[in-house]
Design an enzyme around this catalytic site. Sequence first.
Site, PDB file in Angstrom:
ATOM      1  N   ASP A  62       0.822  -1.203   0.000  1.00  0.00           N
ATOM      2  CA  ASP A  62       0.000   0.000   0.000  1.00  0.00           C
ATOM      3  C   ASP A  62       0.862   1.262   0.000  1.00  0.00           C
ATOM      4  O   ASP A  62       1.904   1.328   0.656  1.00  0.00           O
ATOM      5  CB  ASP A  62      -0.906  -0.016   1.245  1.00  0.00           C
ATOM      6  CG  ASP A  62      -1.861   1.155   1.284  1.00  0.00           C
ATOM      7  OD1 ASP A  62      -2.754   1.196   0.422  1.00  0.00           O
ATOM      8  OD2 ASP A  62      -1.712   2.026   2.168  1.00  0.00           O
TER       9      ASP A  62
ATOM     10  N   ASP B   1     -10.722   1.206  -3.958  1.00  0.00           N
ATOM     11  CA  ASP B   1     -10.711   2.664  -3.844  1.00  0.00           C
ATOM     12  C   ASP B   1     -11.504   3.333  -4.959  1.00  0.00           C
ATOM     13  O   ASP B   1     -12.285   4.258  -4.723  1.00  0.00           O
ATOM     14  CB  ASP B   1      -9.267   3.185  -3.885  1.00  0.00           C
ATOM     15  CG  ASP B   1      -8.530   2.952  -2.585  1.00  0.00           C
ATOM     16  OD1 ASP B   1      -9.148   3.109  -1.516  1.00  0.00           O
ATOM     17  OD2 ASP B   1      -7.343   2.599  -2.628  1.00  0.00           O
TER      18      ASP B   1
ATOM     19  N   GLU C  61       1.459  -0.153  -4.931  1.00  0.00           N
ATOM     20  CA  GLU C  61       0.484   0.857  -5.323  1.00  0.00           C
ATOM     21  C   GLU C  61       1.185   2.212  -5.372  1.00  0.00           C
ATOM     22  O   GLU C  61       1.267   2.932  -4.381  1.00  0.00           O
ATOM     23  CB  GLU C  61      -0.670   0.893  -4.317  1.00  0.00           C
ATOM     24  CG  GLU C  61      -1.744   1.910  -4.687  1.00  0.00           C
ATOM     25  CD  GLU C  61      -2.526   2.427  -3.496  1.00  0.00           C
ATOM     26  OE1 GLU C  61      -3.693   2.797  -3.681  1.00  0.00           O
ATOM     27  OE2 GLU C  61      -1.951   2.463  -2.379  1.00  0.00           O
TER      28      GLU C  61
END
Length: 902
Positions: A681, A789, A706
């Site tokens: 992340d 998201d 990410e």
Amino acid sequence: MSTVTIRPLLPSYRRANLNFRDRTKILLKPNYINYSIKSAPNARRFCSFKKLQKITASSSTSTSTSTSPATSTDTTPVRPGDVFFKETFPLKRTHAVEGKIFVRLQKGKDEKNWQLSVGCDIPGKWILHWGVSFVGDNGSEWDQPPKKMRPPGSVSIKDYAIETPLKKLAEGDVFDQVKIDFDTRSDIAAINFVLKDEETGAWYQHRGRDFKVPLVDYLQHDGNVIGTKSTFGLWPGALGQLSKMILKADTSQSGIQDSSSESCELKQENKHLEGFYEELPIVKEIIIENTVSVSVRKCPETAKTLLNLETDLTGDVVVHWGVCRDDSKNWEIPAEPYPPETIVFKNKALRTLLQPKEGGKGCSRLFTVDEEFAGFLFVLKLNENTWLKCMENDFYIPLTSSSCLPAESVQEMLIPGKAEEATQEVSQTAYTAGIIKEIRNLVSDFSSDISRKTKSKEAQKSILLEIEKLAAEAYSIFRTSAPTFFEEAAVELEESKPPAKISPGTGTGFEILCQGFNWESHKSGRWYTELKEKATELSSLGFSVIWLPPPTESVSPEGYMPRDLYNLSSRYGNIDELKDVVNKFHDVGMKILGDVVLNHRCAHYQNQNGVWNIFGGRLNWDDRAVVADDPHFQGRGNKSSGDNFHAAPNIDHSQDFVRKDIKEWLCWLRNEIGYDGWRLDFVRGFWGGYVKDYLEATEPYFAVGEYWDSLSYTYGEMDHNQDAHRQRIIDWINAASGTAGAFDVTTKGILHSALDRCEYWRLSDEKGKPPGVVGWWPSRAVTFIENHDTGSTQGHWRFPGGREMQGYAYILTHPGTPSVFYDHIFSHYRQEIEALLSVRKRNKIHCRSRVEIVKAERDVYAAIIDEKVAMKLGPGHYEPPSGSQNWCFVTEGRDYKVWEAA
């Protein structure tokens, strides 16, 4: 004499542009006493197959004097072709050089002129990176000193610091040093510095922070102060407390010009300093490079195999060795006789002391092996703590000519200088084409010979791994002199079919990823149990990897604000339910990615200022684990190496204890839970080199980061050229040395505009390639159209409605590793996605598949992949060309269509 712990300084200074790619470890421990040079404890450094020497016909003689078959001196002339294997391996290890940094503050010619000296007695190119703090400054910000204070040779670093090289000031000096003269009448409150070793790129701090020499007494409480705390004061005795009050009044009333001026003037007239001298122990690890050469030939008289091993290592070098019968590389001890000075080690291996060469330049030994053995295995032992291996494995030397690698071909590919010497008349274009051809031939040979029993599968993997590493290294070199990624070279390397496994973190190339949750999955409280029931179904659809939600206890129910990392009771289920779902997916043949948040962590407690930056649980870090440049959380670590995530304390990965704890935690997750890899992340928040460190420690099957930032827009309209955006993602992948892939945010954004605005011309870049990361480094691009998201109920950047299947038709037929969102699998898109998954698997499309874009116009995009699959997007017309190849329609939907080669 006080001692400190000094560690490499690896932050990204707020106003500096520093290079943090060097991962040399500098180890300093409190209370070091012995300053002798010694081998670093437990040093294990490995060589790689990067330099294969050309095979030449030359005489080879044994260093042994025995006449027994196993150790006889062989003076038989070597005829051309006798030597069928010859290779030189680089060996690297580290030595810890111990020394001292000294800091001296002393009076100059009078009370108003003083001098600060900083020196180091370890040889090297040392740079003092320094600045000053002024009275009234807040926090730990630096400023440049006045010009008259800067020693000769100093260079300005932007607007906040100075760099001055250390040097010997007189013949016979032990220390390289810098001397800084300053006037006590100035309003300088402290001199701050760190020490940089220009040879290694390592930075040295004091207790994890900048060195600070205070020139006013109110700074003495800082943990990084150098010098005895009682040596500084504005006024001695009881008046010292009054000085603090006056100084505080001075700084708090800075708006009142006259009062401030008077206070400063009074301070200057009465400032009183006392000198000090302090030595700080330092250990610098230096890399020692050597080589070991091995040549193998057949003895024409005995038909035995003769292996000659030579190295430039000196001293008592022991070869820990054995033999094997096949590619399984199971160690065996051959029958006697053995070379002199050989002992049997625990009935598992032999140990032979190498003989010194004449002149003391290295050592060597000749080994004779029966022809029944297929390989020779060894490692080199220098002492009980220093073993030299090869790419983290034992050295493996093939003993039959049929199993040897094509040494000359590889050598020419890996040592371009040799080819240049022989072909100076050849143009650069022809030379480059030759290199690419050699790489293609090498990979093609491995592919065609994969079923041959004499071909070592491990050797294939090893060489292909080296090709991957060479590509990453070449790219790193190229990036230092060019603004954009050299996409041609990367695509050429990746055109061929990937091997069964390339390297940890990148999988096989045939992965299809399922995101196994959405933004609302936590609400049931039993998501693991629900997902477990769908394992067989997801496997049957063709998915090979599933990405699970963050497992740790978290302030936010979705899991992205972790607190106690070892507490795996989350809103998705408890640790036992997590283990159950992992085991179930393993049973159906799928790999598991754990979603780990390494950039930030929520604190358990407040500090004395009421700031939440003290952690509890098993990893009970204090505020040293928090970066220093996020004002919300007032960390005492170094400045961040990336962008701050302001909702929670950002972790300082430059701290040794932080990296150690994170690696232990990730290894625990691998072993205890059974995760096969990681979804990382918010990797934009910290340097990719730390990711490389974590992945090397945990050896994941697959990993993806990410790295998310905005594409380029002009007046609200997306630019056609998104090279800068994908370059930033490529840069992060490269900083991680290619050990992980990254989500192809560029491709997602371009698909948004192309499909929503009917501008399909956007799907081809200026060179006729896919315009996202998949067009430059497809093996590291994880393509997607939606995730928790962007889609689901959060919908931060939702894919154009009704065009989702066009997006899937693109990513499931193109190279890269496609990721499919859970919500779309279990929706009315199910059958269409299933059909596209079948096309991908049936035609063995993989992350490096070749794409030929045949149309990229306003209303239609068309491409042919691996000459096996044709596809088109958009309302415009396209049919694959008829000719030698027949095409068969397989599936279609709204504005997309797919064909297969018959």
